[in-house]
Design a protein around this motif. Structure first.
Motif, PDB file in Angstrom:
ATOM      1  N   ARG A 112       0.823  -1.223   0.000  1.00  0.00           N
ATOM      2  CA  ARG A 112       0.000   0.000   0.000  1.00  0.00           C
ATOM      3  C   ARG A 112       0.849   1.261   0.000  1.00  0.00           C
ATOM      4  O   ARG A 112       0.341   2.350   0.091  1.00  0.00           O
ATOM      5  N   SER A 125      -7.478  10.770   0.876  1.00  0.00           N
ATOM      6  CA  SER A 125      -7.165   9.718  -0.093  1.00  0.00           C
ATOM      7  C   SER A 125      -5.853   9.021   0.262  1.00  0.00           C
ATOM      8  O   SER A 125      -5.698   7.814   0.044  1.00  0.00           O
ATOM      9  N   LEU A 161      -6.597   6.464   2.907  1.00  0.00           N
ATOM     10  CA  LEU A 161      -7.283   5.303   2.343  1.00  0.00           C
ATOM     11  C   LEU A 161      -6.293   4.395   1.617  1.00  0.00           C
ATOM     12  O   LEU A 161      -6.342   3.167   1.756  1.00  0.00           O
ATOM     13  N   TYR A 162      -5.396   4.966   0.850  1.00  0.00           N
ATOM     14  CA  TYR A 162      -4.429   4.158   0.102  1.00  0.00           C
ATOM     15  C   TYR A 162      -3.508   3.393   1.038  1.00  0.00           C
ATOM     16  O   TYR A 162      -3.140   2.249   0.767  1.00  0.00           O
ATOM     17  N   GLY A 170      -4.175   2.212   3.882  1.00  0.00           N
ATOM     18  CA  GLY A 170      -4.865   1.230   4.694  1.00  0.00           C
ATOM     19  C   GLY A 170      -5.548   1.772   5.922  1.00  0.00           C
ATOM     20  O   GLY A 170      -6.179   1.019   6.667  1.00  0.00           O
ATOM     21  N   ARG A 171      -5.470   3.086   6.175  1.00  0.00           N
ATOM     22  CA  ARG A 171      -6.175   3.690   7.317  1.00  0.00           C
ATOM     23  C   ARG A 171      -7.585   4.061   6.870  1.00  0.00           C
ATOM     24  O   ARG A 171      -7.917   5.232   6.666  1.00  0.00           O
ATOM     25  N   LYS A 172      -8.399   3.039   6.673  1.00  0.00           N
ATOM     26  CA  LYS A 172      -9.689   3.261   6.042  1.00  0.00           C
ATOM     27  C   LYS A 172     -10.618   4.134   6.873  1.00  0.00           C
ATOM     28  O   LYS A 172     -11.257   5.053   6.350  1.00  0.00           O
ATOM     29  N   VAL A 199     -11.840   7.700   5.485  1.00  0.00           N
ATOM     30  CA  VAL A 199     -13.256   7.979   5.208  1.00  0.00           C
ATOM     31  C   VAL A 199     -13.730   9.188   6.010  1.00  0.00           C
ATOM     32  O   VAL A 199     -14.472  10.045   5.495  1.00  0.00           O
TER      33      VAL A 199
END
Length: 527
Positions: A51, A72, A75-76, A78-80, A84
């Motif tokens: 990632r 973004s 998110l990329y 992995g810290r979703k 978000v």
């Protein structure tokens, strides 16, 4: 007695076929579980490694994406949940701004004329900027590759800081504009100005108190170094149609004597036959002397007032012209050139030489001239003398030039100029502009001035003629001219256009050079 344990000569079989102890199975299970855990941890690390960006171009691209689309990068990497949340807040904020300012100019003016809300908006902008910078920098740290040369690290951080600086610039400008706007609104427009002459029924919902016209007195105060007090040498009443913005400017000569006051004014009781002081000097009886003399000789006569002089001039113009004067706007000519410079200068047609400095009465020659010529671009210094220069000229020529100056300033105040020179204009106006327009009417007046800029502006000048004399004005005649100018009768088809004797039949603001005037090549700056 216990039976003695018999010793056996049998050897323990340790081959694979022999059964294992239960403990051995548990140890084997634990070992297998540890190996599986290590495999899963390694898989997670490998997934997390995937990632991250591969190489410097990928790192820079993802960092830029994280700047333009905050969240973004999270998110990329992995810290979703965090990604978000940040992205959601960002999109909600953008949607709120689009909704607020998408309602048109009303939303902008609502914010501009509320100093408290404007300052809060400035603080919020600063807070958002700090959070956004933190997101950009942390996103870069999360997406960059673990194994990288040092120069990649330097380029990555430099790019991130440049992105933050570029993004911060417009936000800081907006915050600065907001704070400057709040200060100017507070300093120029009072919430509840003390005045005996402003309309009592005017409200933000009904700013013109049901009237079809609003009349604003434009005063040019000739105060400055070496001058005693303030003399309003520029007196122009702007009567504005509140629906169309069509405007009529009535210019009164500064030396008009015997100005009348409305019958219900306390000043009418003091000067029943017009403003004549009996001091033996006609200069004290002129219109431009009222601003300084009335507060000095009759302090408090009009009640509680923030500017007794302006209230007195308003009532003098109202009584003389026969129409109400709602508000005033005073510009001190000593700082007028700062406003023109803030606008980037004005463009006017100069039809005859205009003196710079000089005094006809004392025989002091000018130090220079503004040369004749079409579309002359004047800076603040030359614009000031174009508007006020009187050496070798008269008051009426100067009144014409003052009206042309007002027209030129309206033309110069285009949206791009206002935006790029906003702070300079605010600073210049804050120092020299005085008015009794309440803060609640700031928004309606700005909207009305936008109509004026797009509408038609006519001028009526009370100049010496068979019908008018500044030394002994015929006020019935003046009031009749005002009514005909504001409410002209409809002309029947085929009939000639009626003459307006008080209007110059020649457009004085157009380029119509005076016969015999010296040309640019003949006129020296020291003449």
């Amino acid at each position: 007695m216990r039976t003695p344990r018999r010793m056996s000569n049998e050897v323990l079989d340790t081959t694979d076929d022999a059964p294992r102890r239960p403990g051995g199975r548990r140890r084997a299970a634990r070992s297998a579980r540890f190996r599986i855990g290590r495999r899963r941890g390694g898989a997670r690390r490998a997934a997390r490694e995937h990632r991250r960006a591969h190489g410097l171009p990928g790192t820079l691209g993802l960092t830029a994406l994280g700047a333009f689309v905050p969240g973004s990068g999270y998110l990329y990497s992995g810290r979703k949940a965090l990604g978000v949340a940040v992205l959601g807040v960002w999109l909600a904020g953008v949607a709120a701004l689009l909704w607020y300012f998408g309602r048109g100019i009303d939303a902008t003016l609502d914010l501009a004329f509320d100093p408290t809300r404007t300052r809060i908006a400035a603080v919020l902008l600063g807070t958002v900027l700090l959070v956004w910078a933190f997101v950009v920098l942390t996103s870069h740290r999360l997406v960059r590759h673990r194994s990288r040369p040092r120069w990649h690290t330097a380029v990555g951080w430099t790019t991130s800081l440049v992105l933050v600086a570029v993004g911060a610039a417009p936000v800081l400008v907006a915050a600065r504009y907001a704070m400057a706007t709040a200060d100017t609104v507070e300093n120029v427009l009072d919430e509840s100005p003390n005045s005996a002459t402003i309309p009592e029924m005017a409200t933000e919902d009904d700013p013109w108190a049901g009237e079809k016209r609003v009349n604003v007195l434009l005063l040019g105060g000739d105060g400055g170094k070496g001058r005693t007090g303030v003399r309003t040498d520029t007196v122009i009443l702007a009567s504005i149609d509140t629906e169309t913005g069509r405007t009529v400017l009535f210019s009164l000569p500064r030396n008009m004597q015997g100005a009348e006051f409305p019958e219900d004014s306390p000043l009418h009781d003091v000067y029943p036959d017009g403003y004549r002081t009996g001091m033996g000097d006609d200069a004290y009886d002129m219109l431009n002397a009222i601003y300084g003399q009335v507060p000095q000789t009759h302090p408090g006569i009009l009640g509680d007032s923030d500017n007794e002089g302006a209230d007195a001039v308003k009532q003098a113009v109202e009584g003389s012209l026969g129409i109400p004067v709602d508000y005033y706007l005073l510009v001190n000519l000593a700082g007028f050139q700062d406003v023109v410079d803030a606008l980037g200068g004005i463009t006017v047609n100069v039809n005859e030489p205009v003196a710079i400095n000089g005094d006809t009465d004392r025989g002091i020659p000018p130090t220079g001239y503004i040369e004749p010529g079409p579309e002359q671009h004047l800076d603040g210094f030359h614009a000031l003398w174009f508007a006020r220069g009187r050496y070798g000229s008269d008051d009426y020529a100067r009144m014409d030039r003052q009206r042309c100056t007002i027209d030129a300033m309206i033309d110069a105040a285009d949206p791009s100029t206002i935006l790029t020179r906003y702070l300079d204009i605010l600073q210049a106006g804050e120092e020299i502009v005085y008015t009794d327009i309440p803060r609640a009417l700031g928004k309606p007046f700005v909207k009305l001035l936008l109509k004026v800029k797009e509408g038609k502006v006519r001028s009526v000048v009370f100049r010496s003629s068979d019908q008018f004399s500044s030394a002994d004005p015929d006020f019935d005649y003046m009031q009749d001219v005002v009514q005909k100018s504001l409410y002209p009768k409809k002309r029947e088809p085929g009939t000639p256009k009626p003459d307006r004797p008080t209007e110059n039949p020649v457009d004085v603001c157009a380029y119509n050079p005076v016969d015999g005037v010296e040309t640019d090549s003949d006129l020296s700056a020291s003449d």
